[in-house]
Design a protein around this motif. Structure first.
Motif, PDB file in Angstrom:
ATOM      1  N   VAL A   1      -3.405   3.468   0.112  1.00  0.00           N
ATOM      2  CA  VAL A   1      -4.079   3.679  -1.165  1.00  0.00           C
ATOM      3  C   VAL A   1      -3.827   5.101  -1.668  1.00  0.00           C
ATOM      4  O   VAL A   1      -3.620   5.319  -2.870  1.00  0.00           O
ATOM      5  N   ALA A   2      -3.813   6.085  -0.757  1.00  0.00           N
ATOM      6  CA  ALA A   2      -3.510   7.459  -1.153  1.00  0.00           C
ATOM      7  C   ALA A   2      -2.101   7.559  -1.740  1.00  0.00           C
ATOM      8  O   ALA A   2      -1.869   8.252  -2.736  1.00  0.00           O
ATOM      9  N   PHE A   3      -1.158   6.852  -1.123  1.00  0.00           N
ATOM     10  CA  PHE A   3       0.213   6.815  -1.649  1.00  0.00           C
ATOM     11  C   PHE A   3       0.227   6.194  -3.045  1.00  0.00           C
ATOM     12  O   PHE A   3       0.926   6.675  -3.950  1.00  0.00           O
ATOM     13  N   LEU A   4      -0.534   5.146  -3.245  1.00  0.00           N
ATOM     14  CA  LEU A   4      -0.610   4.474  -4.542  1.00  0.00           C
ATOM     15  C   LEU A   4      -1.154   5.417  -5.612  1.00  0.00           C
ATOM     16  O   LEU A   4      -0.643   5.461  -6.739  1.00  0.00           O
ATOM     17  N   VAL A   5      -2.172   6.181  -5.262  1.00  0.00           N
ATOM     18  CA  VAL A   5      -2.773   7.120  -6.209  1.00  0.00           C
ATOM     19  C   VAL A   5      -1.784   8.228  -6.565  1.00  0.00           C
ATOM     20  O   VAL A   5      -1.591   8.555  -7.749  1.00  0.00           O
ATOM     21  N   ARG A   6      -1.135   8.798  -5.551  1.00  0.00           N
ATOM     22  CA  ARG A   6      -0.167   9.879  -5.833  1.00  0.00           C
ATOM     23  C   ARG A   6       1.011   9.360  -6.644  1.00  0.00           C
ATOM     24  O   ARG A   6       1.524  10.054  -7.537  1.00  0.00           O
ATOM     25  N   GLY A   7       1.441   8.141  -6.356  1.00  0.00           N
ATOM     26  CA  GLY A   7       2.530   7.557  -7.115  1.00  0.00           C
ATOM     27  C   GLY A   7       2.148   7.306  -8.564  1.00  0.00           C
ATOM     28  O   GLY A   7       2.973   7.481  -9.475  1.00  0.00           O
ATOM     29  N   THR A   8       0.908   6.913  -8.811  1.00  0.00           N
ATOM     30  CA  THR A   8       0.447   6.704 -10.183  1.00  0.00           C
ATOM     31  C   THR A   8       0.456   8.018 -10.963  1.00  0.00           C
ATOM     32  O   THR A   8       0.823   8.053 -12.139  1.00  0.00           O
TER      33      THR A   8
ATOM     34  N   TRP B   1       7.980  -4.389 -19.843  1.00  0.00           N
ATOM     35  CA  TRP B   1       8.927  -4.347 -18.731  1.00  0.00           C
ATOM     36  C   TRP B   1       9.007  -2.950 -18.128  1.00  0.00           C
ATOM     37  O   TRP B   1       9.144  -2.781 -16.928  1.00  0.00           O
ATOM     38  N   GLN B   2       8.901  -1.928 -18.963  1.00  0.00           N
ATOM     39  CA  GLN B   2       8.916  -0.556 -18.466  1.00  0.00           C
ATOM     40  C   GLN B   2       7.763  -0.340 -17.486  1.00  0.00           C
ATOM     41  O   GLN B   2       7.938   0.208 -16.403  1.00  0.00           O
ATOM     42  N   ARG B   3       6.577  -0.767 -17.887  1.00  0.00           N
ATOM     43  CA  ARG B   3       5.405  -0.589 -17.023  1.00  0.00           C
ATOM     44  C   ARG B   3       5.529  -1.427 -15.755  1.00  0.00           C
ATOM     45  O   ARG B   3       5.180  -0.978 -14.664  1.00  0.00           O
ATOM     46  N   THR B   4       6.036  -2.652 -15.892  1.00  0.00           N
ATOM     47  CA  THR B   4       6.171  -3.531 -14.738  1.00  0.00           C
ATOM     48  C   THR B   4       7.134  -2.940 -13.717  1.00  0.00           C
ATOM     49  O   THR B   4       6.883  -3.007 -12.506  1.00  0.00           O
ATOM     50  N   THR B   5       8.235  -2.363 -14.190  1.00  0.00           N
ATOM     51  CA  THR B   5       9.191  -1.737 -13.278  1.00  0.00           C
ATOM     52  C   THR B   5       8.550  -0.594 -12.508  1.00  0.00           C
ATOM     53  O   THR B   5       8.723  -0.460 -11.290  1.00  0.00           O
ATOM     54  N   GLY B   6       7.782   0.242 -13.209  1.00  0.00           N
ATOM     55  CA  GLY B   6       7.115   1.352 -12.545  1.00  0.00           C
ATOM     56  C   GLY B   6       6.111   0.896 -11.506  1.00  0.00           C
ATOM     57  O   GLY B   6       6.042   1.447 -10.398  1.00  0.00           O
ATOM     58  N   VAL B   7       5.333  -0.128 -11.857  1.00  0.00           N
ATOM     59  CA  VAL B   7       4.350  -0.668 -10.914  1.00  0.00           C
ATOM     60  C   VAL B   7       5.036  -1.230  -9.674  1.00  0.00           C
ATOM     61  O   VAL B   7       4.588  -1.017  -8.538  1.00  0.00           O
ATOM     62  N   ALA B   8       6.162  -1.927  -9.869  1.00  0.00           N
ATOM     63  CA  ALA B   8       6.876  -2.510  -8.732  1.00  0.00           C
ATOM     64  C   ALA B   8       7.443  -1.424  -7.822  1.00  0.00           C
ATOM     65  O   ALA B   8       7.350  -1.524  -6.588  1.00  0.00           O
ATOM     66  N   LEU B   9       8.005  -0.380  -8.413  1.00  0.00           N
ATOM     67  CA  LEU B   9       8.567   0.710  -7.614  1.00  0.00           C
ATOM     68  C   LEU B   9       7.504   1.402  -6.772  1.00  0.00           C
ATOM     69  O   LEU B   9       7.805   1.951  -5.707  1.00  0.00           O
ATOM     70  N   LEU B  10       6.275   1.369  -7.256  1.00  0.00           N
ATOM     71  CA  LEU B  10       5.182   2.014  -6.540  1.00  0.00           C
ATOM     72  C   LEU B  10       4.485   1.064  -5.578  1.00  0.00           C
ATOM     73  O   LEU B  10       4.155   1.433  -4.448  1.00  0.00           O
TER      74      LEU B  10
ATOM     75  N   LEU C   1       2.314  -1.215  -0.393  1.00  0.00           N
ATOM     76  CA  LEU C   1       1.966  -2.392   0.397  1.00  0.00           C
ATOM     77  C   LEU C   1       2.642  -2.351   1.766  1.00  0.00           C
ATOM     78  O   LEU C   1       2.066  -2.792   2.771  1.00  0.00           O
ATOM     79  N   GLY C   2       3.869  -1.832   1.804  1.00  0.00           N
ATOM     80  CA  GLY C   2       4.552  -1.681   3.088  1.00  0.00           C
ATOM     81  C   GLY C   2       3.811  -0.730   4.014  1.00  0.00           C
ATOM     82  O   GLY C   2       3.696  -0.993   5.222  1.00  0.00           O
ATOM     83  N   LEU C   3       3.278   0.358   3.467  1.00  0.00           N
ATOM     84  CA  LEU C   3       2.498   1.307   4.277  1.00  0.00           C
ATOM     85  C   LEU C   3       1.222   0.662   4.797  1.00  0.00           C
ATOM     86  O   LEU C   3       0.838   0.872   5.957  1.00  0.00           O
ATOM     87  N   ILE C   4       0.554  -0.099   3.938  1.00  0.00           N
ATOM     88  CA  ILE C   4      -0.682  -0.771   4.364  1.00  0.00           C
ATOM     89  C   ILE C   4      -0.379  -1.761   5.484  1.00  0.00           C
ATOM     90  O   ILE C   4      -1.091  -1.828   6.501  1.00  0.00           O
ATOM     91  N   ALA C   5       0.708  -2.543   5.323  1.00  0.00           N
ATOM     92  CA  ALA C   5       1.082  -3.522   6.351  1.00  0.00           C
ATOM     93  C   ALA C   5       1.475  -2.830   7.651  1.00  0.00           C
ATOM     94  O   ALA C   5       1.092  -3.269   8.754  1.00  0.00           O
ATOM     95  N   LEU C   6       2.231  -1.733   7.556  1.00  0.00           N
ATOM     96  CA  LEU C   6       2.635  -0.991   8.753  1.00  0.00           C
ATOM     97  C   LEU C   6       1.423  -0.428   9.474  1.00  0.00           C
ATOM     98  O   LEU C   6       1.346  -0.471  10.716  1.00  0.00           O
ATOM     99  N   ASN C   7       0.468   0.075   8.711  1.00  0.00           N
ATOM    100  CA  ASN C   7      -0.740   0.635   9.312  1.00  0.00           C
ATOM    101  C   ASN C   7      -1.515  -0.427  10.076  1.00  0.00           C
ATOM    102  O   ASN C   7      -1.982  -0.189  11.201  1.00  0.00           O
ATOM    103  N   HIS C   8      -1.649  -1.608   9.484  1.00  0.00           N
ATOM    104  CA  HIS C   8      -2.368  -2.694  10.151  1.00  0.00           C
ATOM    105  C   HIS C   8      -1.604  -3.177  11.390  1.00  0.00           C
ATOM    106  O   HIS C   8      -2.205  -3.486  12.423  1.00  0.00           O
ATOM    107  N   TRP C   9      -0.288  -3.244  11.296  1.00  0.00           N
ATOM    108  CA  TRP C   9       0.510  -3.684  12.446  1.00  0.00           C
ATOM    109  C   TRP C   9       0.394  -2.700  13.602  1.00  0.00           C
ATOM    110  O   TRP C   9       0.232  -3.092  14.761  1.00  0.00           O
TER     111      TRP C   9
END
Length: 296
Positions: free
Chosen positions: A164-171, A44-53, A58-66
């Motif tokens: 993807v860059a945001f995802l990497v920095r967040g990781t 659950w700890q890992r799942t929470t972190g993944v969700a927060l990131l 995904l919102g950035l990717i969707a905004l970029n495509h829009w």
């Protein structure tokens, strides 16, 4: 435009780092505090972190495509520049390294250790008592930090865009700052996967930007070692690409005993110059990709 955005973000971020301003870690630490409440298990700890990131990524990717398909497509460029500039950066190192080099020149190794102990991992702080061990541990951390905070993020921005860059920095932030320490190794394993190819590309860049003969004799072996982590790959490659035994304090002390008091500053300057020249190699390679029409 990708290359232009990358260059502008890099230049601005380097200026901010030199002035020790706008530390991105403070933002990420505040973000990860959302996971400070104790979760029932490691999964659950890992799942929470993944969700927060994953949600903002995904919102950035969707905004970029829009934006790309809308009449506001021109806004993609300032948005990418602003976010990329905030994702990059490792402020605080310039002052610490300058103080460390000065303490080394005075022969005050206790002061040198105190200047940089916050940069070292906890397990390294106790073992880095000898000057040689301290310097190698510091060099490793400095090189790995610059790789992770610049080269790694820039590589994934070119490959996958700002989301993807945001995802990497967040990781990276989850690995370093996630409140539940037991969950951090899992995020570290993800970072190792993300860094596998970029670290080997940077290792090749060391050969181009440094001593190619030395790199061919020592550094190239790490490139073809699939199991080696990115820190080991970079240290081995840099040791081969740098001249004057800049990453071999024992041999330097034996061959140049009269310059031993200057070794700390000279070695760090050589590492910084190698990283700067390697960044120039990357920029030239990206420019060639733009000319060839592969990168827009």
């Amino acid at each position: 435009m990708t290359l232009l955005i990358l260059l502008l973000a890099y230049i601005v971020r380097r200026a901010l780092d030199s002035a020790d301003r706008l530390d991105p870690d403070s933002f990420w630490i505040r973000c990860t505090r959302a996971g400070s409440r104790r979760a029932p298990g490691k999964r659950w700890q890992r799942t929470t972190g993944v969700a927060l990131l994953a949600i903002p990524a995904l919102g950035l990717i969707a905004l970029n495509h829009w934006l790309r398909d809308s009449s506001w497509s021109v806004m993609i460029y300032p948005l990418d520049f602003l976010i990329l500039m905030l994702l990059l950066g490792a402020p605080g190192w310039s002052g610490r390294l300058a103080a460390y080099g000065e303490a080394w020149r005075r022969g005050d190794m206790n002061a040198a250790w105190h200047h940089v102990k916050s940069c070292l991992r906890e397990r390294e702080r106790g073992s880095a008592t000898a000057p040689e061990s301290l310097h190698l541990a510091l060099s490793n951390r400095f090189m790995a930090t610059v790789f992770e905070r610049y080269f790694l993020i820039m590589f994934w921005y070119v490959v996958g865009g700002i989301g993807v860059a945001f995802l990497v920095r967040g990781t990276l932030a989850l690995r370093d700052h996630w409140p539940q320490r037991s969950a951090r190794p899992a995020f570290g394993a993800v970072v190792s996967v993300l860094a596998w190819l970029p670290a080997r590309l940077l290792s090749l860049s060391f050969g181009v930007a440094g001593d190619l003969a030395g790199w061919l004799s020592e550094g190239r072996r790490s490139v073809f070692s699939p199991a080696a982590n990115h820190e080991k790959v970079l240290m081995t490659a840099a040791n081969g690409a740098l001249t004057g035994y800049a990453l071999d304090p024992v041999r330097f002390a034996r061959i140049h005993p009269e310059d031993w008091m200057n070794f700390g500053g000279l070695s760090l300057a050589a590492i910084r110059n190698l990283l700067n020249r390697s960044m120039l190699v990357w920029i030239c390679a990206l420019a060639l990709l733009v000319i060839a029409g592969i990168l827009r």
